[in-house]
Design a protein around this motif. Structure first.
Motif, PDB file in Angstrom:
ATOM      1  N   UNK A  30       0.812  -1.217   0.000  1.00 49.87           N
ATOM      2  CA  UNK A  30       0.000   0.000   0.000  1.00 49.87           C
ATOM      3  C   UNK A  30       0.849   1.272   0.000  1.00 49.87           C
ATOM      4  N   UNK A  31       2.135   1.129  -0.245  1.00 49.05           N
ATOM      5  CA  UNK A  31       2.989   2.306  -0.403  1.00 49.05           C
ATOM      6  C   UNK A  31       2.608   3.005  -1.703  1.00 49.05           C
ATOM      7  N   UNK A  32       3.243   4.119  -1.984  1.00 53.35           N
ATOM      8  CA  UNK A  32       2.885   4.906  -3.163  1.00 53.35           C
ATOM      9  C   UNK A  32       3.603   4.432  -4.436  1.00 53.35           C
ATOM     10  N   UNK A  33       4.161   3.224  -4.378  1.00 54.92           N
ATOM     11  CA  UNK A  33       4.920   2.711  -5.516  1.00 54.92           C
ATOM     12  C   UNK A  33       4.018   1.989  -6.503  1.00 54.92           C
ATOM     13  N   UNK A  34       4.561   1.720  -7.697  1.00 53.13           N
ATOM     14  CA  UNK A  34       3.883   0.893  -8.671  1.00 53.13           C
ATOM     15  C   UNK A  34       4.516  -0.486  -8.650  1.00 53.13           C
ATOM     16  N   UNK A  35       3.692  -1.502  -8.714  1.00 54.23           N
ATOM     17  CA  UNK A  35       4.143  -2.894  -8.681  1.00 54.23           C
ATOM     18  C   UNK A  35       4.054  -3.449 -10.092  1.00 54.23           C
ATOM     19  N   UNK A  36       5.162  -4.018 -10.558  1.00 56.83           N
ATOM     20  CA  UNK A  36       5.397  -4.190 -11.988  1.00 56.83           C
ATOM     21  C   UNK A  36       5.725  -5.630 -12.356  1.00 56.83           C
ATOM     22  N   UNK A  37       5.354  -6.007 -13.565  1.00 56.20           N
ATOM     23  CA  UNK A  37       5.773  -7.278 -14.154  1.00 56.20           C
ATOM     24  C   UNK A  37       6.588  -7.003 -15.416  1.00 56.20           C
ATOM     25  N   UNK A  38       7.715  -7.694 -15.530  1.00 46.77           N
ATOM     26  CA  UNK A  38       8.582  -7.626 -16.703  1.00 46.77           C
ATOM     27  C   UNK A  38       8.884  -9.067 -17.114  1.00 46.77           C
ATOM     28  N   UNK A  39       8.926  -9.340 -18.409  1.00 43.84           N
ATOM     29  CA  UNK A  39       9.244 -10.688 -18.831  1.00 43.84           C
ATOM     30  C   UNK A  39      10.421 -10.702 -19.794  1.00 43.84           C
ATOM     31  N   UNK A  40      11.032 -11.882 -19.926  1.00 44.24           N
ATOM     32  CA  UNK A  40      12.202 -12.029 -20.780  1.00 44.24           C
ATOM     33  C   UNK A  40      12.188 -13.406 -21.436  1.00 44.24           C
ATOM     34  N   UNK A  41      11.832 -13.477 -22.714  1.00 44.02           N
ATOM     35  CA  UNK A  41      11.888 -14.764 -23.426  1.00 44.02           C
ATOM     36  C   UNK A  41      13.312 -15.303 -23.412  1.00 44.02           C
ATOM     37  N   UNK A  42      13.473 -16.606 -23.465  1.00 44.83           N
ATOM     38  CA  UNK A  42      14.814 -17.200 -23.427  1.00 44.83           C
ATOM     39  C   UNK A  42      15.733 -16.603 -24.482  1.00 44.83           C
ATOM     40  N   UNK A  43      16.876 -16.111 -24.051  1.00 51.43           N
ATOM     41  CA  UNK A  43      17.869 -15.559 -24.968  1.00 51.43           C
ATOM     42  C   UNK A  43      17.521 -14.204 -25.556  1.00 51.43           C
ATOM     43  N   UNK A  44      16.455 -13.579 -25.061  1.00 48.48           N
ATOM     44  CA  UNK A  44      16.035 -12.301 -25.625  1.00 48.48           C
ATOM     45  C   UNK A  44      16.031 -11.201 -24.566  1.00 48.48           C
ATOM     46  N   UNK A  48       8.441  -5.000 -20.798  1.00 44.50           N
ATOM     47  CA  UNK A  48       7.561  -4.549 -19.728  1.00 44.50           C
ATOM     48  C   UNK A  48       6.150  -5.059 -19.991  1.00 44.50           C
ATOM     49  N   UNK A  49       5.560  -5.695 -18.974  1.00 44.19           N
ATOM     50  CA  UNK A  49       4.214  -6.255 -19.123  1.00 44.19           C
ATOM     51  C   UNK A  49       3.161  -5.282 -18.618  1.00 44.19           C
ATOM     52  N   UNK A  50       3.399  -4.716 -17.428  1.00 40.82           N
ATOM     53  CA  UNK A  50       2.443  -3.780 -16.890  1.00 40.82           C
ATOM     54  C   UNK A  50       2.725  -3.483 -15.430  1.00 40.82           C
ATOM     55  N   UNK A  51       1.911  -2.595 -14.860  1.00 38.89           N
ATOM     56  CA  UNK A  51       2.112  -2.165 -13.474  1.00 38.89           C
ATOM     57  C   UNK A  51       0.787  -1.815 -12.835  1.00 38.89           C
ATOM     58  N   UNK A  92       8.652 -17.385 -21.150  1.00 42.23           N
ATOM     59  CA  UNK A  92       9.604 -16.376 -20.705  1.00 42.23           C
ATOM     60  C   UNK A  92       9.892 -16.542 -19.220  1.00 42.23           C
ATOM     61  N   UNK A  93      10.947 -15.885 -18.773  1.00 43.19           N
ATOM     62  CA  UNK A  93      11.145 -15.673 -17.344  1.00 43.19           C
ATOM     63  C   UNK A  93      10.342 -14.431 -16.988  1.00 43.19           C
ATOM     64  N   UNK A  94       9.485 -14.556 -16.001  1.00 40.80           N
ATOM     65  CA  UNK A  94       8.661 -13.443 -15.557  1.00 40.80           C
ATOM     66  C   UNK A  94       9.217 -12.907 -14.239  1.00 40.80           C
ATOM     67  N   UNK A  95       9.504 -11.610 -14.230  1.00 45.51           N
ATOM     68  CA  UNK A  95      10.012 -10.937 -13.047  1.00 45.51           C
ATOM     69  C   UNK A  95       8.947  -9.993 -12.489  1.00 45.51           C
ATOM     70  N   UNK A  96       8.866  -9.923 -11.175  1.00 43.90           N
ATOM     71  CA  UNK A  96       8.111  -8.838 -10.567  1.00 43.90           C
ATOM     72  C   UNK A  96       9.118  -7.836  -9.996  1.00 43.90           C
ATOM     73  N   UNK A 105      12.450   4.074 -10.838  1.00 42.49           N
ATOM     74  CA  UNK A 105      13.153   2.993 -11.507  1.00 42.49           C
ATOM     75  C   UNK A 105      12.759   1.677 -10.835  1.00 42.49           C
ATOM     76  N   UNK A 106      13.052   0.571 -11.521  1.00 44.03           N
ATOM     77  CA  UNK A 106      12.644  -0.736 -11.034  1.00 44.03           C
ATOM     78  C   UNK A 106      13.684  -1.287 -10.063  1.00 44.03           C
ATOM     79  N   UNK A 107      13.285  -1.375  -8.802  1.00 45.04           N
ATOM     80  CA  UNK A 107      14.160  -1.909  -7.763  1.00 45.04           C
ATOM     81  C   UNK A 107      13.363  -2.020  -6.468  1.00 45.04           C
ATOM     82  N   UNK A 108      13.395  -3.185  -5.810  1.00 44.22           N
ATOM     83  CA  UNK A 108      14.117  -4.383  -6.201  1.00 44.22           C
ATOM     84  C   UNK A 108      13.352  -5.210  -7.231  1.00 44.22           C
ATOM     85  N   UNK A 109      13.971  -6.282  -7.664  1.00 42.23           N
ATOM     86  CA  UNK A 109      13.374  -7.264  -8.559  1.00 42.23           C
ATOM     87  C   UNK A 109      13.268  -8.598  -7.823  1.00 42.23           C
TER      88      UNK A 109
END
Lengths: 119, 110
Positions: A30-44, A48-51, A92-96, A105-109
């Protein structure tokens, strides 16, 4: 400090729905941050997926917007990703990650989780 | 095809300096801050530079960022073997209402 941990099935059938959860510890969703999903296909590269903000405000990648939903569960201090009608291209590898309200900026992951779409 | 354009690879010898470019447009780099991320194989990305040229706490001052118009650059001085990684630029795109990444640059320390 804030830590993020993804969880969910590592294998999803084509045309099905990919569902992942990101647990937030060491801080409040409930902080004022945005919570995000980023994905990375193998070898690519990274995609950014969304927030989402705890208030319900959200933004999605236009290329995925028709299939994606990101939601927040304040009671569990976690947020989730649902991606419908998946194909092999969604493998893909999906990161939050957290997008800081002031730092912008995106941190932490999270460590990332590989989701494979099978036919 | 990424919205932001980076060279696929760069290489340089240890202790030297290398720069990685990132080219965009007026709707992203030209109007919004640029962030840079470092990613080692099998690991999550880590922020190196934010708001064009600022270093987060804990990041070595061997890393620096700059921006001019619709292009940005990441410079790494005193190259070390541990700097071998993939590097990504990112910026908010006002036309897409989305974060966009560069395609990534693989740095090889010779």
């Amino acid at each position: 400090q804030v830590q993020l941990q993804e969880s969910g099935p590592g294998l999803v059938k084509a045309s099905g729905t990919l569902s992942l959860t990101c647990a937030v510890s060491g801080g409040s969703i409930s902080s004022n941050d945005f919570w995000t999903w980023v994905r990375q296909p193998p070898g690519k590269g990274l995609e950014w997926v969304g927030e989402i903000h705890h208030s319900g405000s959200f933004n999605y990648n236009p290329s995925l917007e028709s299939r994606v939903t990101i939601s927040v569960d304040k009671s569990k201090n976690q947020f989730s990703l649902k991606l419908r009608s998946v194909t092999a291209a969604d493998t893909a590898v999906y990161y939050c990650a957290r997008a800081g309200a002031t730092s912008n900026y995106l941190d932490p992951w999270g460590q990332g989780t590989l989701v494979t779409v099978s036919s | 095809q990424s919205v932001l354009t980076q060279p696929p690879s760069v290489s340089e010898a240890p202790r030297q300096r290398v720069t990685i470019s990132c080219s965009g447009s007026s709707s992203n780099i030209g109007n919004n801050p640029v962030n840079w991320y470092q990613q080692h194989p099998g690991k999550a990305p880590k922020v190196l530079i934010y708001s064009d040229d600022l270093l987060p706490s804990g990041v070595s001052d061997r890393f620096s960022g700059s921006k001019s118009g619709t292009s940005a650059s990441l410079a790494i001085s005193g190259l070390q073997s541990e700097d071998e990684a993939d590097y990504y630029c990112a910026a908010w795109d006002d036309s897409l209402d989305a974060w966009v990444f560069g395609g990534g640059t693989k740095l090889t320390v010779l």
